[in-house]
Design an enzyme around this catalytic site. Structure first.
Site, PDB file in Angstrom:
ATOM      1  CG  ASP A  68      90.065  50.896  77.536  1.00 32.07           C
ATOM      2  OD1 ASP A  68      89.349  51.438  76.667  1.00 32.07           O
ATOM      3  OD2 ASP A  68      91.286  51.124  77.631  1.00 32.07           O
ATOM      4  CB  SER A 150      76.188  64.017  68.370  1.00 33.56           C
ATOM      5  OG  SER A 150      76.074  65.399  68.613  1.00 33.56           O
ATOM      6  CE1 TYR A 162      80.618  63.678  70.812  1.00 36.67           C
ATOM      7  CE2 TYR A 162      79.489  65.323  69.476  1.00 36.67           C
ATOM      8  CZ  TYR A 162      79.452  64.342  70.443  1.00 36.67           C
ATOM      9  OH  TYR A 162      78.268  64.008  71.044  1.00 36.67           O
ATOM     10  CE  LYS A 166      79.184  60.732  69.538  1.00 40.31           C
ATOM     11  NZ  LYS A 166      78.699  59.524  70.237  1.00 40.31           N
TER      12      LYS A 166
END
Length: 266
Positions: A68, A150, A162, A166
């Site tokens: 993890d 990304s 996100y 990123k």
């Protein structure tokens, strides 16, 4: 054999359920094909073991490791395992990341729990992994770190956590590159665009109650180059170059792998 005798850790070497090849698995297979010994890390051990089996079936060297990566103890154990097993660490490839599958959403629908989860998986894991490998790479006076961000970081993208994580990964990679250049360590970040991977396509098909073909066609239509998404192999090949000695004088670079999407303006 562009990575002959090198040791690589690929974080996120398994993949989500669905069709095709994920970025992390493609990178692990590509590194091994080019001669690297690969520690295949994933929170789903069975998926990491599948990647390991694919590598060893082709005569490569690999081991699966369950972690993890939001937990410091697991990151420490991962790095220790690679170093104990093979004596050094030459490449750290941080591929793990979630968006919709982590509960991410547009601002007004975003929950605190989902935000914390996406930050922990996408950004915290990357920072913790770098923290553990940097002392080893400094002692070696060499090493390459490749982070997978990304195109969402530099284009319009609706989901808050996100995009934020990123974007932060780019800044962190630049910091890594500058602060570790004197030790011979290189750090670069790849920005995949629209990719035909299980996480990107199958997850959206499930979330949006559409067929995979519908999601695929919609995404293909947005790609300038051949109106076709890229694949995990495109990201893996870019990572291979950055991990190899061919990129010996390249550090701190943000590399879009996006079929030309980033050149559009306005």
């Amino acid at each position: 054999m562009r990575l002959n005798d090198k040791v690589a850790i690929v974080v996120g070497a398994g993949q989500s359920p669905g069709e095709g090849m994920g970025n992390g698995r493609a990178a692990a297979l590509t590194f091994a094909r080019e001669g690297a010994k690969v520690l295949c890390v994933d929170h789903h051990l069975e998926s990491a073991q599948e990647t390991e089996a694919m590598i060893t079936a082709k005569g490569g060297t690999a081991a699966a490791f369950k972690a993890d990566v939001t937990k410091s103890a697991d990151i420490k154990a991962m790095v220790k395992d690679a170093q104990t097993r093979w004596g050094r660490i030459d490449v750290l490839h941080n591929n793990v990341g979630v968006s919709l599958s982590g509960g991410d959403a547009e601002l007004l629908q975003l929950t605190e729990e989902a935000f914390d989860r996406v930050v922990a998986i996408n950004l915290k894991s990357c920072i913790l992994a770098a923290k553990e490998v940097i002392p080893i790479m400094r002692a070696q006076r060499s090493g390459a770190i490749i982070n997978i961000s990304s195109m969402a970081a530099i284009t319009t993208y609706p989901y808050v956590a996100y995009k934020a994580t990123k974007s932060a990964m780019i800044a962190f990679t630049e910091q890594l590159a500058y602060q570790n250049a004197e030790y011979g360590i290189r750090a670069n970040v790849i920005l995949p665009g629209l990719m035909n991977t299980p996480m990107a396509v199958d997850t959206r098909a499930r979330e949006w109650h559409k067929t995979r073909a519908e999601v695929e066609a919609e995404r293909d239509s947005k790609v300038p180059l051949r109106r076709k998404m890229g694949t995990g192999w495109d990201v893996a090949n870019a990572a291979l170059f950055l991990a190899s000695d061919e990129a010996n004088f390249i550090t701190g670079v943000t590399l879009p792998v996006d079929g030309g999407a980033s050149v559009r303006r306005g």
